[in-house]
Design an enzyme around this catalytic site. Structure first.
Site, PDB file in Angstrom:
ATOM      1  N   ASN A  62      84.331 -46.836  54.475  1.00  0.00           N
ATOM      2  CA  ASN A  62      84.120 -48.056  55.259  1.00  0.00           C
ATOM      3  C   ASN A  62      84.313 -47.724  56.747  1.00  0.00           C
ATOM      4  O   ASN A  62      85.104 -48.341  57.448  1.00  0.00           O
ATOM      5  CB  ASN A  62      85.060 -49.177  54.800  1.00  0.00           C
ATOM      6  N   HIS A  85      86.825 -43.838  63.121  1.00  0.00           N
ATOM      7  CA  HIS A  85      86.678 -42.675  62.239  1.00  0.00           C
ATOM      8  C   HIS A  85      85.670 -41.678  62.835  1.00  0.00           C
ATOM      9  O   HIS A  85      85.874 -40.465  62.791  1.00  0.00           O
ATOM     10  CB  HIS A  85      86.123 -43.088  60.864  1.00  0.00           C
ATOM     11  N   GLN A 122      98.175 -44.961  46.953  1.00  0.00           N
ATOM     12  CA  GLN A 122      98.827 -45.503  48.140  1.00  0.00           C
ATOM     13  C   GLN A 122      98.716 -47.022  48.234  1.00  0.00           C
ATOM     14  O   GLN A 122      99.040 -47.601  49.271  1.00  0.00           O
ATOM     15  CB  GLN A 122      98.316 -44.812  49.405  1.00  0.00           C
ATOM     16  N   GLY A 177      94.121 -40.448  62.847  1.00  0.00           N
ATOM     17  CA  GLY A 177      94.090 -41.448  63.913  1.00  0.00           C
ATOM     18  C   GLY A 177      95.489 -41.890  64.332  1.00  0.00           C
ATOM     19  O   GLY A 177      96.385 -42.040  63.503  1.00  0.00           O
ATOM     20  N   GLN A 222     101.953 -42.459  59.807  1.00  0.00           N
ATOM     21  CA  GLN A 222     101.242 -41.573  58.873  1.00  0.00           C
ATOM     22  C   GLN A 222     100.994 -40.202  59.502  1.00  0.00           C
ATOM     23  O   GLN A 222     101.268 -39.160  58.886  1.00  0.00           O
ATOM     24  CB  GLN A 222      99.915 -42.212  58.467  1.00  0.00           C
ATOM     25  N   LEU A 238      90.435 -50.877  66.164  1.00  0.00           N
ATOM     26  CA  LEU A 238      89.434 -50.816  65.095  1.00  0.00           C
ATOM     27  C   LEU A 238      90.119 -50.451  63.782  1.00  0.00           C
ATOM     28  O   LEU A 238      90.982 -49.579  63.731  1.00  0.00           O
ATOM     29  CB  LEU A 238      88.348 -49.788  65.420  1.00  0.00           C
TER      30      LEU A 238
HETATM   31  O1  PAF Z   1      94.367 -43.148  56.779  1.00  0.00           O
HETATM   32  C1  PAF Z   1      93.708 -43.183  55.710  1.00  0.00           C
HETATM   33  O2  PAF Z   1      92.546 -43.618  55.675  1.00  0.00           O
HETATM   34  C2  PAF Z   1      94.362 -42.697  54.433  1.00  0.00           C
HETATM   35  O3  PAF Z   1      95.724 -43.005  54.419  1.00  0.00           O
HETATM   36  C3  PAF Z   1      94.129 -41.201  54.164  1.00  0.00           C
HETATM   37  C4  PAF Z   1      94.793 -40.335  55.221  1.00  0.00           C
HETATM   38  C5  PAF Z   1      92.643 -40.906  54.119  1.00  0.00           C
HETATM   39  C6  PAF Z   1      94.747 -40.826  52.813  1.00  0.00           C
HETATM   40  O4  PAF Z   1      94.172 -41.550  51.767  1.00  0.00           O
END
Ligand code: PAF
Length: 279
Positions: free
Chosen positions: A28, A33, A57, A144, A150, A181
């Protein structure tokens, strides 16, 4: 650009490259991204993006089932920014057995903030990211800054497990009104979308107070929480932390605003948004 669904095919494709640059995503895709992919491109000799909505997750009540799966549109966007390989495994391919072996990041980093409100979230993230790292074997990976905690947890994982990967952080991209975003912005109704900018505005006013020398962190946080709650949000946290360990600042830290970051998470209707700003 090649779209690949299996580990075996990806490994075969990657065999002739020395230094893949990797951007893991859940698809998405938005411009944030795509900027990470553009950042990755000059870092390696092949650019790989993964698209995988990682069940591990998500909590049972969260949006795993409804998370938008937009593979074709994502591939079109990735192709346009020069991505070479897209790895989009099925759940069966990545988790052929229930994933019993998991990466448990340290509680002092992973059980606070996002991890407090989403227990197990960072175990799920670290487990899939480590697995993807083993599959792709990147030399560089880009995450990001919007997911501040994270990217910090993944950086520490790579350090402590001595993985030969350099972690890069890409800046948060924002809509013209300042909203960070996020794939989840798509859940917002038009009225909610107009209101959503208040999350970054409230973080900005926290930053302004800290830069102006305000030392009463509890008062800054309470004011931010009340501001959002008064506008109909349900805030999880609006907080001032140290950049290097995400712990509450000590008096000494407050003398150096450039050691600080403000982070927020709040629900607007049924959409939970997060954002942060370095002071
Ligand atoms: O940030 C994300 O989109 C997710 O947490 C990741 C790093 C792709 C892991 O599923």
């Amino acid at each position: 650009m090649k779209l690949i669904h299996t580990i075996a095919e990806l490994r075969a494709e990657l065999a002739r490259f020395q230094s893949p640059a990797f951007v893991p995503t859940m698809g998405n895709l938005h411009d944030g991204h795509l900027a990470l992919v553009q950042q990755a491109r000059p870092l390696g000799d092949v650019t790989v993006a993964s698209i995988f909505v990682n069940r591990l997750q998500f909590l049972p009540h969260e949006d795993f089932d409804t998370y938008p799966r937009t593979l074709q549109a994502d591939c079109d966007k990735l192709q346009a920014v020069g991505c070479d390989l897209v790895f989009a495994p099925s759940e069966q391919e990545l988790y052929p057995q229930p994933q019993g072996y998991k990466v448990q990041p340290p509680a002092e980093l992973a059980d606070i903030l996002e991890g407090h409100f989403r227990p197990g979230f960072f175990t799920g993230v670290c487990t899939v990211v480590l697995k993807l790292f083993h599959i792709v074997q990147p030399r560089h990976a880009v995450f990001g800054a919007k997911d501040y905690q994270q990217q910090m947890i993944i950086r520490r994982m790579v350090e402590q497990l001595a993985l030969p990967i350099t972690i890069h952080t890409g800046p948060t991209l924002r809509a013209p009104d300042g909203l960070a975003l996020s794939s989840r912005n798509g859940y917002l109704s038009p009225d909610e979308r107009a209101e959503a900018v208040q999350l970054s505005r409230t973080l900005q006013s926290m930053v302004a107070l800290l830069r102006a020398g305000e030392r009463n962190v509890a008062a800054i946080e309470q004011h931010a929480l009340h501001t959002l709650a008064g506008r109909g949000w349900q805030p999880d946290y609006m907080t001032v932390r140290r950049r290097h360990d995400l712990q509450p600042p000590q008096p000494e830290d407050l003398l150096h605003p450039d050691r600080l970051v403000v982070l927020g998470a709040a629900r607007l209707g049924r959409t939970r948004l997060i954002d942060n700003l370095e002071v």
